[in-house]
Design a protein around this motif. Structure first.
Motif, PDB file in Angstrom:
ATOM      1  N   ASP A  80       0.823  -1.217   0.000  1.00 41.76           N
ATOM      2  CA  ASP A  80       0.000   0.000   0.000  1.00 41.76           C
ATOM      3  C   ASP A  80       0.858   1.268   0.000  1.00 41.76           C
ATOM      4  N   GLN A  81       2.168   1.116  -0.190  1.00 47.16           N
ATOM      5  CA  GLN A  81       3.046   2.283  -0.140  1.00 47.16           C
ATOM      6  C   GLN A  81       3.813   2.516  -1.430  1.00 47.16           C
ATOM      7  N   VAL A  82       3.515   1.708  -2.448  1.00 44.40           N
ATOM      8  CA  VAL A  82       4.359   1.771  -3.650  1.00 44.40           C
ATOM      9  C   VAL A  82       3.773   2.722  -4.701  1.00 44.40           C
ATOM     10  N   PHE A  83       4.631   3.567  -5.248  1.00 43.74           N
ATOM     11  CA  PHE A  83       4.298   4.367  -6.435  1.00 43.74           C
ATOM     12  C   PHE A  83       4.644   3.513  -7.649  1.00 43.74           C
ATOM     13  N   TYR A 126      26.467  -0.263   0.181  1.00 46.45           N
ATOM     14  CA  TYR A 126      25.490   0.769   0.562  1.00 46.45           C
ATOM     15  C   TYR A 126      25.259   1.717  -0.588  1.00 46.45           C
ATOM     16  N   GLN A 127      24.122   2.404  -0.523  1.00 47.76           N
ATOM     17  CA  GLN A 127      23.870   3.474  -1.479  1.00 47.76           C
ATOM     18  C   GLN A 127      23.126   4.610  -0.783  1.00 47.76           C
ATOM     19  N   VAL A 128      23.289   5.803  -1.327  1.00 46.82           N
ATOM     20  CA  VAL A 128      22.595   6.987  -0.818  1.00 46.82           C
ATOM     21  C   VAL A 128      21.728   7.491  -1.954  1.00 46.82           C
ATOM     22  N   VAL A 129      20.422   7.299  -1.826  1.00 49.06           N
ATOM     23  CA  VAL A 129      19.518   7.539  -2.960  1.00 49.06           C
ATOM     24  C   VAL A 129      18.166   8.054  -2.484  1.00 49.06           C
ATOM     25  N   SER A 130      17.303   8.351  -3.447  1.00 51.08           N
ATOM     26  CA  SER A 130      15.903   8.618  -3.131  1.00 51.08           C
ATOM     27  C   SER A 130      15.134   7.305  -3.145  1.00 51.08           C
ATOM     28  N   ILE A 131      14.244   7.162  -2.176  1.00 47.96           N
ATOM     29  CA  ILE A 131      13.258   6.076  -2.247  1.00 47.96           C
ATOM     30  C   ILE A 131      11.879   6.726  -2.156  1.00 47.96           C
ATOM     31  N   PHE A 132      10.874   5.953  -2.533  1.00 45.72           N
ATOM     32  CA  PHE A 132       9.533   6.531  -2.611  1.00 45.72           C
ATOM     33  C   PHE A 132       8.553   5.664  -1.830  1.00 45.72           C
ATOM     34  N   ARG A 133       7.832   6.289  -0.940  1.00 42.89           N
ATOM     35  CA  ARG A 133       6.811   5.555  -0.179  1.00 42.89           C
ATOM     36  C   ARG A 133       5.557   6.415  -0.109  1.00 42.89           C
ATOM     37  N   TYR A 134       4.456   5.814  -0.546  1.00 48.73           N
ATOM     38  CA  TYR A 134       3.191   6.535  -0.498  1.00 48.73           C
ATOM     39  C   TYR A 134       2.678   6.476   0.939  1.00 48.73           C
ATOM     40  N   GLU A 135       3.262   7.314   1.788  1.00 50.59           N
ATOM     41  CA  GLU A 135       2.935   7.320   3.220  1.00 50.59           C
ATOM     42  C   GLU A 135       1.489   7.783   3.409  1.00 50.59           C
TER      43      GLU A 135
END
Ligand code: A5A
Length: 476
Positions: A80-83, A126-135
């Protein structure tokens, strides 16, 4: 002003982060000053990771639906949080693509090609990135965003369970050091089973307290067991030549850490930044007086001093704006949280001494010009120690350990925000406490404490023998 109003005010006025105006809900904009602060925080983390054998990578942003769905608990936790990306131009895609909500699935998929033998292990990426969550909970600047644009996720692979446990300890140590360096107080708890990361064996979380008394999760460490390696077939040859699935951990932090630095140390004048991450560590403000020539000299010397400090390795800046008065400049740089300010006027020049102002204590001291670099360096260290000490003092004063419900009620009345009580291990007793007092369970201490081990304690809800403690707070 409430904390929430203060926080929005400081992000805006100190020109850190523009939130709520970009026309996608939950997406914020890092402005130049905020971006610099963010960079120094990330650099600190990079140094800790690089020096412990972690290697930086960069995975694709998009994850095909079937990869994301492979681990069933994981996909259930995130569905329920995925774009979703559903089209390429006008054409519907054959396989929907998720904007990564986290990267366990995409990385484990690749590890199935890369990792074959115990000889390659442990592996730490490791990585430093954007992630997306439909909060769906209320979104808030930096604290709960839908594009987490400062997501540092580490992913490790191990030969056996024991080595994954060692890695969990190492991660807890790295994060503890990181928060210590930033002067952020925290508790480390093992989250209750029903609140672990989707797909993990268990989750350890770092929580701090925001000025409004609510707990904020600022980092998590997960032991993933073999859950992902089994579904993605990451098989390795072991020392004894047998073949088995590898073991994994993952751990992450986000811009919540930056929000915490801002909130923990700031005051009514604005930001108070730790020296080691301040975009500008020392600002030189000329205080012109006397004849035009004397005034000119003060500006010239202020510029020179800042150059000299830069050469000494400080992030220094001379505010040579002629349109602004010194007191306007003072207010501005205090709002920006610059740790040290040097006021330079004709008197300072003739005495050969500078007036140094400390942002954390709002105090001044006179320093001979030739000793400046050395003294500034020492003051910088002192500021960071002082900020940390102050923050821990506040934190400790808001935490309480109680052994019965009456004492729990007393503690809450005394505005304690983090309470710890003996616990028998049953979820029912936690539900009772959370329901009755409007709290949430943060989890249990990593080590069962002596008084529990000695079997002296009882669960105050059911009266049964306590097996450990449970921590409670109101959560973000
Ligand atoms: N892959 C693992 C590490 C992971 O994703 N863990 S996590 O879901 O717990 O996220 C790691 C950290 O990111 C959290 O502890 C929290 O501090 C931060 N975080 C998670 N969701 C966030 C959001 N919507 N906004 C800001 N920070 C968030």
């Amino acid at each position: 002003m409430t904390f929430s109003e203060w926080f929005d005010w400081v992000l805006r006025e100190a020109e850190l982060y523009d939130y709520g105006r970009y026309p996608v809900k939950g997406f914020g904009v890092w402005m130049p000053y905020g971006f610099k602060l963010r960079k120094h925080v990330i650099d600190l983390m990079r140094t800790l990771l690089d020096s412990t054998g972690h290697e930086e990578i960069l995975l694709p942003l998009l994850i095909p639906e079937d990869l994301l769905a492979k681990e069933s608990e994981h996909v259930k936790g995130f569905e329920d949080q995925v774009f979703w990306v559903t089209h390429g131009g006008l054409d519907p895609l054959e396989v929907k693509l998720a904007l990564r909500p986290t990267s366990e699935t995409s990385l484990t998929y690749m590890e199935s090609f890369w990792i074959k033998s115990y000889k390659q292990l442990p592996k730490k990426y490791y990585q430093v990135v954007s992630i997306f969550r439909y909060e769906t909970k209320a979104t808030r600047a930096m604290l709960r965003v839908r594009e987490v644009s400062t997501f540092k996720e580490a992913h490790t692979v191990h030969e056996d369970f024991k080595d994954s446990e060692r890695q969990v300890s190492e991660a807890v140590e790295i994060y503890s050091k990181f928060f210590d360096l930033l002067g952020i107080p925290y508790v480390v708890s093992r989250r209750p089973d029903w609140d672990k990361f989707p797909g993990a064996l268990y989750t350890i979380a770092f929580d701090t307290l925001m000025p409004d008394g609510r707990a904020l999760q600022i980092g998590t460490v997960h032991n993933l067991g073999q859950n992902f390696t089994k579904v993605f077939e990451v098989k390795i040859q072991k020392r004894d030549e047998s073949i088995d699935y590898a073991w994994q951990t993952s751990y992450g932090i986000s811009e919540r850490v930056i929000a915490t630095v801002i909130s923990t140390h700031g005051d009514e004048k604005g930001l108070v930044l730790p020296f080691k991450i301040a975009p500008t560590q020392v600002v030189v403000v000329p205080i012109p007086a006397g004849s035009d020539e004397e005034k000119k000299k003060v500006f010239l010397e202020a510029g020179r001093l800042s150059k000299r400090l830069e050469n000494e390795g400080f992030r220094a800046y001379a505010d040579l704006d002629e349109e602004k008065t010194p007191s306007e400049k003072f207010a501005y740089w205090e709002l920006k949280g610059v740790p040290l300010r040097i006021d330079l006027g004709p008197r300072e020049l003739s005495e050969g001494k500078a007036t140094v102002f400390r942002r954390d204590t709002l105090s001044r001291l006179k320093v001979p010009m030739n000793e400046l670099p050395e003294v500034l360096r020492r003051l910088g260290e002192e500021i960071d120690v002082n900020l940390s000490r102050r923050a821990w003092e506040v934190f400790r004063s808001r935490a309480a350990e109680v052994s019965d419900l009456r004492a729990l009620e007393e503690a809450l009345k005394e505005r304690k925000c983090l309470v710890e009580i003996p616990w028998c291990g049953s979820k029912g007793c936690v539900d009772y406490v959370t329901g009755k007092y409007g709290l949430e369970a943060l989890g249990t201490p990593l080590k069962v404490r002596d008084d529990v081990r000695n079997r002296e304690l009882r669960c105050p809800v059911c009266g049964g023998r306590a097996v450990t403690h449970m921590r409670y707070a109101r959560k973000y």
